[in-house]
Design a protein around this motif. Sequence first.
Motif, PDB file in Angstrom:
ATOM      1  N   GLU A   1      -1.392 -20.748   1.941  1.00 37.76           N
ATOM      2  CA  GLU A   1      -2.507 -20.157   2.677  1.00 37.76           C
ATOM      3  C   GLU A   1      -3.341 -19.266   1.748  1.00 37.76           C
ATOM      4  OE1 GLU A   1      -3.696 -20.480   5.687  1.00 37.76           O
ATOM      5  OE2 GLU A   1      -2.212 -21.985   6.284  1.00 37.76           O
ATOM      6  N   PRO A   2      -4.649 -19.539   1.596  1.00 36.05           N
ATOM      7  CA  PRO A   2      -5.475 -18.779   0.653  1.00 36.05           C
ATOM      8  C   PRO A   2      -5.480 -17.268   0.900  1.00 36.05           C
ATOM      9  CG  PRO A   2      -6.628 -20.751   1.402  1.00 36.05           C
ATOM     10  CD  PRO A   2      -5.399 -20.626   2.250  1.00 36.05           C
ATOM     11  N   ASP A   3      -5.564 -16.847   2.177  1.00 29.68           N
ATOM     12  CA  ASP A   3      -5.634 -15.407   2.465  1.00 29.68           C
ATOM     13  C   ASP A   3      -4.335 -14.703   2.079  1.00 29.68           C
ATOM     14  OD1 ASP A   3      -8.185 -15.706   3.403  1.00 29.68           O
ATOM     15  OD2 ASP A   3      -7.600 -15.831   5.506  1.00 29.68           O
ATOM     16  N   VAL A   4      -3.212 -15.347   2.377  1.00 25.10           N
ATOM     17  CA  VAL A   4      -1.922 -14.742   2.029  1.00 25.10           C
ATOM     18  C   VAL A   4      -1.757 -14.715   0.512  1.00 25.10           C
ATOM     19  CG1 VAL A   4       0.566 -14.823   2.380  1.00 25.10           C
ATOM     20  CG2 VAL A   4      -0.968 -15.623   4.188  1.00 25.10           C
ATOM     21  N   ALA A   5      -2.145 -15.809  -0.140  1.00 27.09           N
ATOM     22  CA  ALA A   5      -2.045 -15.859  -1.600  1.00 27.09           C
ATOM     23  C   ALA A   5      -2.913 -14.774  -2.235  1.00 27.09           C
ATOM     24  CB  ALA A   5      -2.463 -17.240  -2.107  1.00 27.09           C
ATOM     25  N   GLY A   6      -4.094 -14.537  -1.670  1.00 28.28           N
ATOM     26  CA  GLY A   6      -4.959 -13.483  -2.199  1.00 28.28           C
ATOM     27  C   GLY A   6      -4.323 -12.108  -2.072  1.00 28.28           C
TER      28      GLY A   6
ATOM     29  N   ALA B   1       0.823  -1.206   0.000  1.00 24.68           N
ATOM     30  CA  ALA B   1       0.000   0.000   0.000  1.00 24.68           C
ATOM     31  C   ALA B   1       0.856   1.253   0.000  1.00 24.68           C
ATOM     32  CB  ALA B   1      -0.924  -0.003   1.207  1.00 24.68           C
ATOM     33  N   GLY B   2       2.135   1.106   0.335  1.00 22.85           N
ATOM     34  CA  GLY B   2       3.029   2.254   0.364  1.00 22.85           C
ATOM     35  C   GLY B   2       3.938   2.280  -0.840  1.00 22.85           C
ATOM     36  N   ALA B   3       5.239   2.277  -0.580  1.00 21.53           N
ATOM     37  CA  ALA B   3       6.209   2.328  -1.667  1.00 21.53           C
ATOM     38  C   ALA B   3       6.209   1.009  -2.435  1.00 21.53           C
ATOM     39  CB  ALA B   3       7.608   2.595  -1.105  1.00 21.53           C
ATOM     40  N   PRO B   4       6.563   1.030  -3.733  1.00 16.89           N
ATOM     41  CA  PRO B   4       6.593  -0.201  -4.530  1.00 16.89           C
ATOM     42  C   PRO B   4       7.567  -1.220  -3.933  1.00 16.89           C
ATOM     43  CG  PRO B   4       6.771   1.758  -5.926  1.00 16.89           C
ATOM     44  CD  PRO B   4       6.933   2.215  -4.510  1.00 16.89           C
ATOM     45  N   VAL B   5       7.201  -2.496  -4.068  1.00 11.75           N
ATOM     46  CA  VAL B   5       8.068  -3.573  -3.583  1.00 11.75           C
ATOM     47  C   VAL B   5       8.506  -4.397  -4.788  1.00 11.75           C
ATOM     48  CG1 VAL B   5       6.975  -3.656  -1.325  1.00 11.75           C
ATOM     49  CG2 VAL B   5       6.093  -5.082  -3.165  1.00 11.75           C
ATOM     50  N   PRO B   6       9.603  -5.138  -4.686  1.00 12.13           N
ATOM     51  CA  PRO B   6      10.103  -5.915  -5.820  1.00 12.13           C
ATOM     52  C   PRO B   6       9.077  -6.944  -6.296  1.00 12.13           C
ATOM     53  CG  PRO B   6      11.768  -5.755  -4.090  1.00 12.13           C
ATOM     54  CD  PRO B   6      10.501  -5.212  -3.524  1.00 12.13           C
ATOM     55  N   VAL B   7       8.711  -6.875  -7.566  1.00  5.45           N
ATOM     56  CA  VAL B   7       7.717  -7.788  -8.123  1.00  5.45           C
ATOM     57  C   VAL B   7       8.220  -9.227  -8.075  1.00  5.45           C
ATOM     58  CG1 VAL B   7       6.435  -8.388 -10.207  1.00  5.45           C
ATOM     59  CG2 VAL B   7       6.759  -5.993  -9.592  1.00  5.45           C
ATOM     60  N   GLU B   8       9.510  -9.420  -8.361  1.00  4.01           N
ATOM     61  CA  GLU B   8      10.073 -10.773  -8.354  1.00  4.01           C
ATOM     62  C   GLU B   8       9.934 -11.415  -6.984  1.00  4.01           C
ATOM     63  OE1 GLU B   8      11.563  -8.096  -9.404  1.00  4.01           O
ATOM     64  OE2 GLU B   8      11.884  -8.374 -11.568  1.00  4.01           O
ATOM     65  N   LEU B   9      10.095 -10.620  -5.943  1.00  2.00           N
ATOM     66  CA  LEU B   9       9.984 -11.124  -4.582  1.00  2.00           C
ATOM     67  C   LEU B   9       8.551 -11.560  -4.281  1.00  2.00           C
ATOM     68  CD1 LEU B   9      11.465 -11.566  -1.898  1.00  2.00           C
ATOM     69  CD2 LEU B   9      10.900  -9.224  -1.286  1.00  2.00           C
ATOM     70  N   LEU B  10       7.578 -10.760  -4.709  1.00  2.00           N
ATOM     71  CA  LEU B  10       6.173 -11.105  -4.500  1.00  2.00           C
ATOM     72  C   LEU B  10       5.797 -12.354  -5.289  1.00  2.00           C
ATOM     73  CD1 LEU B  10       4.558  -7.546  -4.701  1.00  2.00           C
ATOM     74  CD2 LEU B  10       5.011  -8.891  -2.642  1.00  2.00           C
TER      75      LEU B  10
ATOM     76  N   LEU C   1      -1.127 -11.503  -1.982  1.00  2.00           N
ATOM     77  CA  LEU C   1      -0.009 -11.453  -2.935  1.00  2.00           C
ATOM     78  C   LEU C   1      -0.518 -11.215  -4.354  1.00  2.00           C
ATOM     79  CD1 LEU C   1       2.106 -14.363  -1.433  1.00  2.00           C
ATOM     80  CD2 LEU C   1       2.902 -12.009  -1.715  1.00  2.00           C
ATOM     81  N   ARG C   2      -1.624 -11.857  -4.717  1.00  2.00           N
ATOM     82  CA  ARG C   2      -2.184 -11.635  -6.062  1.00  2.00           C
ATOM     83  C   ARG C   2      -2.630 -10.184  -6.219  1.00  2.00           C
ATOM     84  NH1 ARG C   2      -4.691 -16.612  -5.033  1.00  2.00           N
ATOM     85  NH2 ARG C   2      -6.687 -15.572  -4.652  1.00  2.00           N
ATOM     86  N   TRP C   3      -3.225  -9.624  -5.153  1.00  2.00           N
ATOM     87  CA  TRP C   3      -3.643  -8.226  -5.204  1.00  2.00           C
ATOM     88  C   TRP C   3      -2.438  -7.313  -5.427  1.00  2.00           C
ATOM     89  CZ3 TRP C   3      -2.120  -4.610  -1.419  1.00  2.00           C
ATOM     90  CH2 TRP C   3      -2.678  -3.339  -1.558  1.00  2.00           C
ATOM     91  N   ALA C   4      -1.364  -7.587  -4.708  1.00  2.00           N
ATOM     92  CA  ALA C   4      -0.168  -6.754  -4.847  1.00  2.00           C
ATOM     93  C   ALA C   4       0.447  -6.906  -6.224  1.00  2.00           C
ATOM     94  CB  ALA C   4       0.844  -7.138  -3.760  1.00  2.00           C
ATOM     95  N   LEU C   5       0.448  -8.118  -6.750  1.00  2.00           N
ATOM     96  CA  LEU C   5       1.028  -8.351  -8.073  1.00  2.00           C
ATOM     97  C   LEU C   5       0.182  -7.710  -9.170  1.00  2.00           C
ATOM     98  CD1 LEU C   5       2.151 -12.059  -7.614  1.00  2.00           C
ATOM     99  CD2 LEU C   5       3.659 -10.153  -8.228  1.00  2.00           C
ATOM    100  N   ALA C   6      -1.136  -7.727  -9.003  1.00  2.00           N
ATOM    101  CA  ALA C   6      -2.011  -7.140 -10.023  1.00  2.00           C
ATOM    102  C   ALA C   6      -1.726  -5.659 -10.212  1.00  2.00           C
ATOM    103  CB  ALA C   6      -3.474  -7.357  -9.642  1.00  2.00           C
TER     104      ALA C   6
END
Length: 329
Positions: free
Chosen positions: A158-163, A140-149, A165-170
């Motif tokens: 874990e479904p909630d964590v995966a969700g 939600a703040g500064a960009p994070v490395p996409v490769e890391l995500l 991560l998908r939100w951040a990657l999108a």
Amino acid sequence: MLIGDAARSSGVSARMLRHYEALGLVRPTGRTTAGYRDYSAEDVRRIFQVESLRSMGLSLKQVGRALEDPNLTPAALVGDLIRCTEERLAQERELLDRLRAIDASAPADWRDVLRVIDLMRDLDSESAARRQQAVLIRSAGAPVPVELLAEALLSESEPDVAGALRWALARAGGAAVVALRAGACAEDAGIRRRAVRAISEMPEAPGATAVLAQALDDPDAAVRDCAALALGRCGMTEAVPVLVSMVAEGTHDVEAAEVLGLLCHDDERASWIVNALTDELAAPTAGTSARLRLTQALVELPVAAAEERLRRLTRDSDPDVARLASAFV
């Protein structure tokens, strides 16, 4: 020969030769009348043996064991060495990936570097809540490395964590597709499912449709179905065969039927989809349940061609299919 001559002949420093002697690896055969070390030709050959084994990555302790233990076979020693080397390489690769992730974040100062390191540590946490919180807060703040995500998502169960991560990657769009592309081709079906699902949630990102189209031929049904639904919603007719199979097999059949209805943009497409469903209805292997689902899918198609086929089905030999078709006609 004296220690200096032995050092020159072997290329090993005199200081190291004294160290070898202290460890019992290479002891000079004798002493001169003045008490100096006297190395024989056999001693020099042993020095070369020690150096050869060291060049393979053996420690001095392992070298001594190899030269003295008659029960230690070369195969066993080399096998141990291979395992140690593989472990070391895995650690080095992990470090390299982390360094690349930090570099990809384009850190402006050491605070940025520490921020990425903190994210890495949180993503490695055994607590699912902590992993999820780390993704949501930092993304939600500064960009994070996409490769890391992407790496975290492909291994996340874990479904909630995966969700999260998908939100951040999108939010990363095309860069995320690039990072996930290898996962879509992985040998592990679970990894392919995670990668394709993430890409299916950003179908408009550059390169996404190409990866999803390739996934239509995946041997795993879950991968194929996910790709077909995403492509169908984007108006891609390549997904039709998989969508029809989903209806027949009862896998997300309601969603598949709805997407088939969305694809009926013109008469040509509509006729093709109606024919595909009808062919599946006529398949010798189609049971009553599958034929009922296929009939229901025809009902979902907003075209005259589907109504015509439904009228024919009112006279079907299967009374359940005939009653369903009659009800809608």
